[in-house]
Motif scaffolding. Sequence first.
Motif, PDB file in Angstrom:
ATOM      1  N   ALA A 158      86.985  73.102  45.890  1.00 45.62           N
ATOM      2  CA  ALA A 158      88.181  73.643  45.643  1.00 45.62           C
ATOM      3  C   ALA A 158      88.299  73.488  43.959  1.00 45.62           C
ATOM      4  O   ALA A 158      87.824  72.779  43.547  1.00 45.62           O
ATOM      5  N   PRO A 159      88.911  74.510  43.651  1.00 46.37           N
ATOM      6  CA  PRO A 159      89.376  74.431  41.833  1.00 46.37           C
ATOM      7  C   PRO A 159      90.006  73.303  41.396  1.00 46.37           C
ATOM      8  O   PRO A 159      90.828  72.703  42.214  1.00 46.37           O
ATOM      9  N   GLY A 160      89.950  73.169  40.345  1.00 44.18           N
ATOM     10  CA  GLY A 160      90.584  71.828  39.576  1.00 44.18           C
ATOM     11  C   GLY A 160      90.486  71.839  38.227  1.00 44.18           C
ATOM     12  O   GLY A 160      89.651  72.729  37.470  1.00 44.18           O
ATOM     13  N   ALA A 161      91.279  71.223  37.435  1.00 45.58           N
ATOM     14  CA  ALA A 161      91.382  71.256  36.045  1.00 45.58           C
ATOM     15  C   ALA A 161      89.837  70.771  35.375  1.00 45.58           C
ATOM     16  O   ALA A 161      89.676  71.025  34.399  1.00 45.58           O
ATOM     17  N   PHE A 162      89.217  69.623  36.123  1.00 48.67           N
ATOM     18  CA  PHE A 162      88.128  69.422  35.532  1.00 48.67           C
ATOM     19  C   PHE A 162      86.872  69.820  36.433  1.00 48.67           C
ATOM     20  O   PHE A 162      85.531  69.121  36.353  1.00 48.67           O
ATOM     21  N   THR A 163      86.906  70.838  37.292  1.00 57.12           N
ATOM     22  CA  THR A 163      85.905  71.313  37.991  1.00 57.12           C
ATOM     23  C   THR A 163      85.330  72.686  37.394  1.00 57.12           C
ATOM     24  O   THR A 163      85.800  73.598  37.104  1.00 57.12           O
ATOM     25  N   ASP A 164      83.947  72.488  37.037  1.00 59.57           N
ATOM     26  CA  ASP A 164      83.274  73.593  36.336  1.00 59.57           C
ATOM     27  C   ASP A 164      82.597  74.694  37.379  1.00 59.57           C
ATOM     28  O   ASP A 164      82.182  75.819  37.221  1.00 59.57           O
ATOM     29  N   THR A 165      82.171  74.008  38.547  1.00 59.24           N
ATOM     30  CA  THR A 165      81.573  74.507  39.563  1.00 59.24           C
ATOM     31  C   THR A 165      82.028  74.544  41.045  1.00 59.24           C
ATOM     32  O   THR A 165      82.366  73.578  41.404  1.00 59.24           O
ATOM     33  N   ILE A 166      82.289  75.632  41.664  1.00 62.67           N
ATOM     34  CA  ILE A 166      82.650  75.399  42.905  1.00 62.67           C
ATOM     35  C   ILE A 166      81.737  75.467  43.947  1.00 62.67           C
ATOM     36  O   ILE A 166      81.018  76.596  43.783  1.00 62.67           O
ATOM     37  N   GLY A 167      81.636  74.607  44.853  1.00 60.56           N
ATOM     38  CA  GLY A 167      80.404  74.439  45.812  1.00 60.56           C
ATOM     39  C   GLY A 167      80.418  73.320  46.300  1.00 60.56           C
ATOM     40  O   GLY A 167      81.193  72.338  46.070  1.00 60.56           O
ATOM     41  N   SER A 168      79.532  72.980  47.098  1.00 58.02           N
ATOM     42  CA  SER A 168      79.558  71.925  47.998  1.00 58.02           C
ATOM     43  C   SER A 168      78.118  70.992  47.907  1.00 58.02           C
ATOM     44  O   SER A 168      77.169  71.858  47.610  1.00 58.02           O
ATOM     45  N   VAL A 169      78.093  69.915  47.895  1.00 60.31           N
ATOM     46  CA  VAL A 169      77.073  68.899  47.663  1.00 60.31           C
ATOM     47  C   VAL A 169      75.988  68.940  48.966  1.00 60.31           C
ATOM     48  O   VAL A 169      74.894  68.789  48.891  1.00 60.31           O
ATOM     49  N   ALA A 170      76.611  69.648  50.060  1.00 58.34           N
ATOM     50  CA  ALA A 170      75.596  70.247  51.069  1.00 58.34           C
ATOM     51  C   ALA A 170      74.708  71.293  50.871  1.00 58.34           C
ATOM     52  O   ALA A 170      73.671  71.642  51.521  1.00 58.34           O
ATOM     53  N   ASP A 171      75.032  71.853  49.674  1.00 67.66           N
ATOM     54  CA  ASP A 171      74.214  73.017  49.086  1.00 67.66           C
ATOM     55  C   ASP A 171      72.915  72.631  48.336  1.00 67.66           C
ATOM     56  O   ASP A 171      73.341  72.539  46.965  1.00 67.66           O
ATOM     57  N   ARG A 172      71.913  72.273  48.740  1.00 64.25           N
ATOM     58  CA  ARG A 172      70.802  71.529  47.962  1.00 64.25           C
ATOM     59  C   ARG A 172      70.409  72.459  46.829  1.00 64.25           C
ATOM     60  O   ARG A 172      69.878  72.157  45.671  1.00 64.25           O
ATOM     61  N   ALA A 173      70.314  73.810  46.917  1.00 68.30           N
ATOM     62  CA  ALA A 173      69.755  74.636  45.797  1.00 68.30           C
ATOM     63  C   ALA A 173      70.889  74.750  44.644  1.00 68.30           C
ATOM     64  O   ALA A 173      70.466  74.793  43.554  1.00 68.30           O
ATOM     65  N   LEU A 174      72.178  74.639  45.148  1.00 72.56           N
ATOM     66  CA  LEU A 174      73.065  74.517  44.147  1.00 72.56           C
ATOM     67  C   LEU A 174      72.921  73.278  43.146  1.00 72.56           C
ATOM     68  O   LEU A 174      73.123  73.236  41.897  1.00 72.56           O
ATOM     69  N   ILE A 175      72.866  72.302  44.057  1.00 70.06           N
ATOM     70  CA  ILE A 175      72.520  70.897  43.294  1.00 70.06           C
ATOM     71  C   ILE A 175      71.483  70.856  42.414  1.00 70.06           C
ATOM     72  O   ILE A 175      71.564  70.471  41.213  1.00 70.06           O
ATOM     73  N   ASP A 176      70.190  71.356  42.538  1.00 69.41           N
ATOM     74  CA  ASP A 176      69.147  71.392  42.000  1.00 69.41           C
ATOM     75  C   ASP A 176      69.418  72.355  40.538  1.00 69.41           C
ATOM     76  O   ASP A 176      69.019  72.003  39.678  1.00 69.41           O
ATOM     77  N   ARG A 177      69.882  73.185  40.874  1.00 67.69           N
ATOM     78  CA  ARG A 177      70.454  74.253  39.645  1.00 67.69           C
ATOM     79  C   ARG A 177      71.198  73.602  38.780  1.00 67.69           C
ATOM     80  O   ARG A 177      71.074  73.567  37.663  1.00 67.69           O
ATOM     81  N   LEU A 178      72.350  72.817  39.299  1.00 65.48           N
ATOM     82  CA  LEU A 178      73.071  72.038  38.272  1.00 65.48           C
ATOM     83  C   LEU A 178      72.243  71.009  37.516  1.00 65.48           C
ATOM     84  O   LEU A 178      72.549  70.885  36.414  1.00 65.48           O
ATOM     85  N   PHE A 179      71.546  70.114  38.264  1.00 67.12           N
ATOM     86  CA  PHE A 179      70.469  69.398  37.532  1.00 67.12           C
ATOM     87  C   PHE A 179      69.798  70.008  36.391  1.00 67.12           C
ATOM     88  O   PHE A 179      69.659  69.356  35.343  1.00 67.12           O
ATOM     89  N   SER A 180      69.409  71.204  36.662  1.00 66.84           N
ATOM     90  CA  SER A 180      68.319  71.749  35.703  1.00 66.84           C
ATOM     91  C   SER A 180      69.048  72.250  34.650  1.00 66.84           C
ATOM     92  O   SER A 180      68.620  72.164  33.426  1.00 66.84           O
ATOM     93  N   GLU A 181      70.082  73.136  35.007  1.00 63.23           N
ATOM     94  CA  GLU A 181      71.019  74.137  34.032  1.00 63.23           C
ATOM     95  C   GLU A 181      71.832  72.803  32.969  1.00 63.23           C
ATOM     96  O   GLU A 181      71.728  73.168  31.710  1.00 63.23           O
ATOM     97  N   ARG A 182      72.216  72.028  33.767  1.00 62.69           N
ATOM     98  CA  ARG A 182      73.025  71.117  32.967  1.00 62.69           C
ATOM     99  C   ARG A 182      72.337  70.048  32.319  1.00 62.69           C
ATOM    100  O   ARG A 182      72.763  69.012  31.923  1.00 62.69           O
ATOM    101  N   ARG A 183      71.154  69.590  33.036  1.00 60.47           N
ATOM    102  CA  ARG A 183      70.307  68.800  32.342  1.00 60.47           C
ATOM    103  C   ARG A 183      70.943  67.137  32.641  1.00 60.47           C
ATOM    104  O   ARG A 183      71.068  66.399  31.949  1.00 60.47           O
ATOM    105  N   ILE A 184      71.358  67.053  33.781  1.00 59.68           N
ATOM    106  CA  ILE A 184      72.039  65.911  34.186  1.00 59.68           C
ATOM    107  C   ILE A 184      71.303  64.866  34.144  1.00 59.68           C
ATOM    108  O   ILE A 184      70.159  64.513  34.623  1.00 59.68           O
ATOM    109  N   GLU A 185      71.880  63.598  33.624  1.00 58.88           N
ATOM    110  CA  GLU A 185      71.327  62.523  33.446  1.00 58.88           C
ATOM    111  C   GLU A 185      71.469  61.374  34.562  1.00 58.88           C
ATOM    112  O   GLU A 185      70.966  60.255  34.717  1.00 58.88           O
ATOM    113  N   ALA A 186      72.803  61.503  35.091  1.00 59.52           N
ATOM    114  CA  ALA A 186      73.406  60.497  36.218  1.00 59.52           C
ATOM    115  C   ALA A 186      74.495  61.159  36.908  1.00 59.52           C
ATOM    116  O   ALA A 186      74.920  62.101  36.642  1.00 59.52           O
ATOM    117  N   VAL A 187      74.750  60.585  37.946  1.00 56.66           N
ATOM    118  CA  VAL A 187      75.628  61.121  38.838  1.00 56.66           C
ATOM    119  C   VAL A 187      76.581  60.241  39.354  1.00 56.66           C
ATOM    120  O   VAL A 187      76.366  58.866  39.451  1.00 56.66           O
TER     121      VAL A 187
END
Length: 317
Positions: free
Chosen positions: A33-62
């Motif tokens: 759901a949208p929110g003031a601190f939400t950059d991406t709307i989507g579910s953790v159940a979407d593995r492709a989305l999770i991988d994309r966020l890790f790659s594009e945002r160079r995620i270091e921790a969760v």
Amino acid sequence: MRVLLTGSSGWLGRFLAPMLRHAGHTVTGLDVAPGAFTDTIGSVADRALIDRLFSERRIEAVIHSGALHKPDIARYPAQAFIDVNVSGTLNVLEAAIAHRAKGMVFTSTTSLMISTAIREARAAEAVWIDETLAPLEPRNIYGVTKLAAEQLCRLFHAEHGLPVLVLRTARFFPEDDDTHRSLAGENMKANEFLHRRLTVEDAAAAHIVALERMAEIGTGTFIVSAPTPFARDETAALKYDAAAVIAHHFPDAAALYATRGWTLPATIDRVYDARRAEQLLGFRAQTDFAAILRALRDGLPLPFTHDADYISPIITQ
């Protein structure tokens, strides 16, 4: 660090995201759901989305706080809890390994420790609940899936060495209890600071501490709750004469409650012991029952939030 925060539009997320940024972290917020601190709307159940966020945002921790919760049982089928709470956690863990993240903090719940027997207060004394409580017999699909997600965290640490800290948070929701209606919401919340509640601010602060110490600690499960004033040898008295035990610790509690027309609990059936988090994680909640009484004594605003109209974010996809 560059942190992926799941559940960023939820009650915890809206407090945790600004705390993370204030601490110097770069936050990517993910929520259904949208929110003031939400950059991406989507579910953790979407593995492709999770991988994309890790790659594009160079995620270091969760910080993985996104989940379906107990009130959602009335809104979603059991399969949705499996998809989000279990498969979603697996997706985040696998992505963390694949993208060489430094670790994860997992938001769990003390609810998974409450069996039907504990819930129905069948014991002859208050149940003392710490991290050694066993066997764990969750009483609903929420607890079952959160426990399964915890086991995935344990497994990924064991097999891959991924630092993962699990925080079993006590109650911090702002709305009324969806099963107990015997007391007004503020009165019930105030009572729970004796044995099973914390503020959302303290819940968020615990996650910051865990994020900063996960590499050092490696793995661990911690109950996060306001420090209880009670001792383990008071459990029998708490079950049968809680008012007397409370009066021993807080002689003016009854009089202060009377100014609000509130009622102290006559019986307490469980006590959460958060000392392990204090001793090993280095975190102690700032707001406790004494703080509630100080607010009543000094005519100050209550140090917790009550919002009877709050509804957690709804899945939009």
